[in-house]
Design an enzyme around this catalytic site. Sequence first.
Site, PDB file in Angstrom:
ATOM      1  N   ILE A 154       0.840  -1.196  -0.060  1.00 15.08           N
ATOM      2  CA  ILE A 154       0.371   0.081  -0.058  1.00 15.08           C
ATOM      3  C   ILE A 154       0.931   1.286  -0.001  1.00 15.08           C
ATOM      4  O   ILE A 154       0.690   2.428  -0.812  1.00 15.08           O
ATOM      5  CB  ILE A 154      -0.930  -0.099   1.137  1.00 15.08           C
ATOM      6  CG1 ILE A 154      -1.805  -1.209   0.965  1.00 15.08           C
ATOM      7  CG2 ILE A 154      -1.732   1.227   1.495  1.00 15.08           C
ATOM      8  CD1 ILE A 154      -2.844  -1.611   2.445  1.00 15.08           C
ATOM      9  N   SER A 233      -4.450   1.999   8.396  1.00 13.71           N
ATOM     10  CA  SER A 233      -3.983   0.940   8.818  1.00 13.71           C
ATOM     11  C   SER A 233      -4.437   0.101   9.776  1.00 13.71           C
ATOM     12  O   SER A 233      -5.507  -0.618   9.296  1.00 13.71           O
ATOM     13  CB  SER A 233      -2.403   0.841   8.923  1.00 13.71           C
ATOM     14  OG  SER A 233      -1.650   0.187   7.887  1.00 13.71           O
ATOM     15  N   ARG A 234      -4.143   0.332  11.052  1.00 15.25           N
ATOM     16  CA  ARG A 234      -4.824  -0.153  12.119  1.00 15.25           C
ATOM     17  C   ARG A 234      -4.926   1.078  13.033  1.00 15.25           C
ATOM     18  O   ARG A 234      -3.860   1.621  13.350  1.00 15.25           O
ATOM     19  CB  ARG A 234      -4.319  -1.375  12.702  1.00 15.25           C
ATOM     20  CG  ARG A 234      -4.289  -2.817  11.778  1.00 15.25           C
ATOM     21  CD  ARG A 234      -5.711  -3.190  11.938  1.00 15.25           C
ATOM     22  NE  ARG A 234      -5.979  -4.394  10.815  1.00 15.25           N
ATOM     23  CZ  ARG A 234      -6.312  -4.430   9.656  1.00 15.25           C
ATOM     24  NH1 ARG A 234      -6.772  -3.354   9.163  1.00 15.25           N
ATOM     25  NH2 ARG A 234      -6.535  -5.646   8.964  1.00 15.25           N
ATOM     26  N   ASP A 258      -9.220   6.118   8.933  1.00 13.80           N
ATOM     27  CA  ASP A 258     -10.285   5.107   8.421  1.00 13.80           C
ATOM     28  C   ASP A 258     -10.285   3.853   9.443  1.00 13.80           C
ATOM     29  O   ASP A 258     -11.092   2.960   9.300  1.00 13.80           O
ATOM     30  CB  ASP A 258      -9.636   4.266   7.251  1.00 13.80           C
ATOM     31  CG  ASP A 258     -10.634   3.502   6.502  1.00 13.80           C
ATOM     32  OD1 ASP A 258     -11.645   3.876   6.408  1.00 13.80           O
ATOM     33  OD2 ASP A 258     -10.464   2.313   6.038  1.00 13.80           O
ATOM     34  N   GLU A 263     -12.707   0.502  17.315  1.00 13.04           N
ATOM     35  CA  GLU A 263     -13.557   0.596  16.359  1.00 13.04           C
ATOM     36  C   GLU A 263     -14.629  -1.015  16.293  1.00 13.04           C
ATOM     37  O   GLU A 263     -15.664  -0.817  15.813  1.00 13.04           O
ATOM     38  CB  GLU A 263     -13.151   0.508  14.997  1.00 13.04           C
ATOM     39  CG  GLU A 263     -12.226  -0.812  14.595  1.00 13.04           C
ATOM     40  CD  GLU A 263     -11.516  -0.858  13.069  1.00 13.04           C
ATOM     41  OE1 GLU A 263     -10.976   0.450  12.832  1.00 13.04           O
ATOM     42  OE2 GLU A 263     -11.893  -1.394  12.170  1.00 13.04           O
ATOM     43  N   HIS A 295     -13.775   2.393   8.214  1.00  8.71           N
ATOM     44  CA  HIS A 295     -12.957   1.084   7.745  1.00  8.71           C
ATOM     45  C   HIS A 295     -13.237   0.608   6.416  1.00  8.71           C
ATOM     46  O   HIS A 295     -13.797  -0.426   6.087  1.00  8.71           O
ATOM     47  CB  HIS A 295     -12.864   0.082   8.792  1.00  8.71           C
ATOM     48  CG  HIS A 295     -11.603  -0.942   8.492  1.00  8.71           C
ATOM     49  ND1 HIS A 295     -11.028  -1.473   9.820  1.00  8.71           N
ATOM     50  CD2 HIS A 295     -11.043  -1.342   7.503  1.00  8.71           C
ATOM     51  CE1 HIS A 295      -9.935  -2.188   9.248  1.00  8.71           C
ATOM     52  NE2 HIS A 295      -9.880  -2.129   8.095  1.00  8.71           N
TER      53      HIS A 295
HETATM   54  P1  NAI Z   1       2.782  -4.985   3.743  1.00  7.05           P
HETATM   55  O1  NAI Z   1       3.192  -6.139   4.486  1.00  7.05           O
HETATM   56  O2  NAI Z   1       2.757  -5.275   2.133  1.00  7.05           O
HETATM   57  O3  NAI Z   1       3.707  -3.609   4.103  1.00  7.05           O
HETATM   58  C1  NAI Z   1       3.967  -3.485   5.352  1.00  7.05           C
HETATM   59  C2  NAI Z   1       5.379  -2.736   5.321  1.00  7.05           C
HETATM   60  O4  NAI Z   1       5.649  -2.279   6.713  1.00  7.05           O
HETATM   61  C3  NAI Z   1       6.496  -3.764   4.872  1.00  7.05           C
HETATM   62  O5  NAI Z   1       7.125  -3.048   3.796  1.00  7.05           O
HETATM   63  C4  NAI Z   1       7.132  -3.929   6.327  1.00  7.05           C
HETATM   64  O6  NAI Z   1       8.550  -3.937   6.212  1.00  7.05           O
HETATM   65  C5  NAI Z   1       7.090  -2.521   7.066  1.00  7.05           C
HETATM   66  N1  NAI Z   1       7.188  -2.728   8.499  1.00  7.05           N
HETATM   67  C6  NAI Z   1       6.669  -3.456   9.267  1.00  7.05           C
HETATM   68  N2  NAI Z   1       6.818  -3.507  10.426  1.00  7.05           N
HETATM   69  C7  NAI Z   1       7.467  -2.094  10.604  1.00  7.05           C
HETATM   70  C8  NAI Z   1       7.990  -1.220  11.381  1.00  7.05           C
HETATM   71  N3  NAI Z   1       8.295  -1.651  12.749  1.00  7.05           N
HETATM   72  N4  NAI Z   1       8.870  -0.308  11.204  1.00  7.05           N
HETATM   73  C9  NAI Z   1       8.882   0.155   9.846  1.00  7.05           C
HETATM   74  N5  NAI Z   1       8.228  -0.535   8.719  1.00  7.05           N
HETATM   75  C10 NAI Z   1       7.786  -1.679   9.142  1.00  7.05           C
HETATM   76  O7  NAI Z   1       1.213  -4.532   4.033  1.00  7.05           O
HETATM   77  P2  NAI Z   1       0.067  -3.614   2.988  1.00  7.05           P
HETATM   78  O8  NAI Z   1      -0.732  -4.649   2.272  1.00  7.05           O
HETATM   79  O9  NAI Z   1       0.930  -2.358   2.701  1.00  7.05           O
HETATM   80  O10 NAI Z   1      -0.926  -3.354   4.340  1.00  7.05           O
HETATM   81  C11 NAI Z   1      -0.319  -2.374   5.251  1.00  7.05           C
HETATM   82  C12 NAI Z   1      -1.243  -2.325   6.373  1.00  7.05           C
HETATM   83  O11 NAI Z   1      -2.647  -1.765   5.961  1.00  7.05           O
HETATM   84  C13 NAI Z   1      -1.834  -3.809   6.820  1.00  7.05           C
HETATM   85  O12 NAI Z   1      -1.085  -4.217   7.805  1.00  7.05           O
HETATM   86  C14 NAI Z   1      -3.372  -3.649   7.152  1.00  7.05           C
HETATM   87  O13 NAI Z   1      -3.030  -3.227   8.908  1.00  7.05           O
HETATM   88  C15 NAI Z   1      -3.687  -2.181   6.653  1.00  7.05           C
HETATM   89  N6  NAI Z   1      -4.680  -2.451   5.660  1.00  7.05           N
HETATM   90  C16 NAI Z   1      -5.922  -1.389   5.858  1.00  7.05           C
HETATM   91  C17 NAI Z   1      -7.142  -1.735   5.067  1.00  7.05           C
HETATM   92  C18 NAI Z   1      -8.271  -0.729   5.000  1.00  7.05           C
HETATM   93  O14 NAI Z   1      -9.352  -1.198   4.569  1.00  7.05           O
HETATM   94  N7  NAI Z   1      -8.216   0.268   5.932  1.00  7.05           N
HETATM   95  C19 NAI Z   1      -7.227  -2.761   4.074  1.00  7.05           C
HETATM   96  C20 NAI Z   1      -5.872  -3.522   4.134  1.00  7.05           C
HETATM   97  C21 NAI Z   1      -4.585  -3.361   4.888  1.00  7.05           C
END
Ligand code: NAI
Length: 328
Positions: A154, A233-234, A258, A263, A295
């Site tokens: 993302i 994100s969360r 979001d 929530e 969300h």
């Molecule tokens: P992803 O796994 O592709 O990317 C997460 C990135 O965060 C990775 O590059 C990782 O290296 C980095 N990371 C992890 N811990 C870290 C830290 N402590 N410090 C720095 N970088 C760190 O995940 P993606 O698909 O990009 O999703 C991100 C988040 O978005 C998900 O975990 C989820 O919580 C949230 N999300 C929210 C949605 C919504 O509808 N609001 C829908 C889908 C995802």
Amino acid sequence: METVIYSTHKFEKDRLLNANINQHNIRFLEVPLNCDTAYLAKGALAVSIFVNDDASAPVLEKLSNAGVKFLVLRSAGYNHVNLEKAKELGIRIARVPAYSPYAVAEHAVALMLALNRKLIRANNRVHELNFSLDGLTGFDMHGKTVGIIGTGQIGSVIARILYGFDCRILAVDKSENKMIRERFGVIYSDYETLYKESDIITLHIPLSSETRYIICKETISKMKQGVMLINTSRGALINTKDVIEGLKIRQIGYLGIDVYEEESGLFFEDHSEDILQDDTISRLLTFNNVLITSHQAFLTNTALDNIASVTIYNLNCFYGGGKCENEL
Ligand code: NAI
């Protein structure tokens, strides 16, 4: 062999039925999974849950006692699942690792633009025939510094979009993404620099014990006065009470969320006839520089179709006896 789908929403039921094409015997439930509803899984070998269902240790124990062997998440995030307990109980877990990073990234940018250009206030005004522009001044995105925390699927789409706005893009991640550095001029830096220099900060890291409350009183004090904070994100990545204090002293100039740490039991439901019991979100709702969506960043046709088809695919793998690449 039955599969029980908890927290079935109107927007996804037909898509799940279409993706299933009668392959699996599915029982849809509207109630969320929690300690009180786990017994409803009795007779099912697989259970599917959404983002605000509870898959903590006691709930997993109840599912295991009911005979459940497979938990299919209709989400990418899995912070609501106790993975250790699942392993101990022999419950396999699969998720939808990526259904549309574009959906979430585009929503995050929509929050940025709506807050910046005060679109909600402007729209409310004109519907009351108030065509005054006072208080609606925004800023050019062009040339502003945006800090992206987490440049995974993302976060890297966010970088691509903001590159189009000609923003200066700072990023923090555990591992650098070479493509966005080279193609979109993303500058990887450290948290201190990102907090200090960013006009907008957007969060795209998963929730874990390490990232919980990463945005708190201490980190907010390091940010630029009037910073815009975006969280798709969360919820628990930010300490909401600290953010409220930041908003009160105008250290935070705009907040777009979001997701919200409390929530569960609130978002995805119509509470318009209820008395709101949550004083924290009530306070957030009093700020005109706060924009909250419940969300819905994932909520596009593309994402919903992908969630449905990957969920059924994960069930196919499980019932087919094979290993599934989407397992955690
Ligand atoms: P992803 O796994 O592709 O990317 C997460 C990135 O965060 C990775 O590059 C990782 O290296 C980095 N990371 C992890 N811990 C870290 C830290 N402590 N410090 C720095 N970088 C760190 O995940 P993606 O698909 O990009 O999703 C991100 C988040 O978005 C998900 O975990 C989820 O919580 C949230 N999300 C929210 C949605 C919504 O509808 N609001 C829908 C889908 C995802």
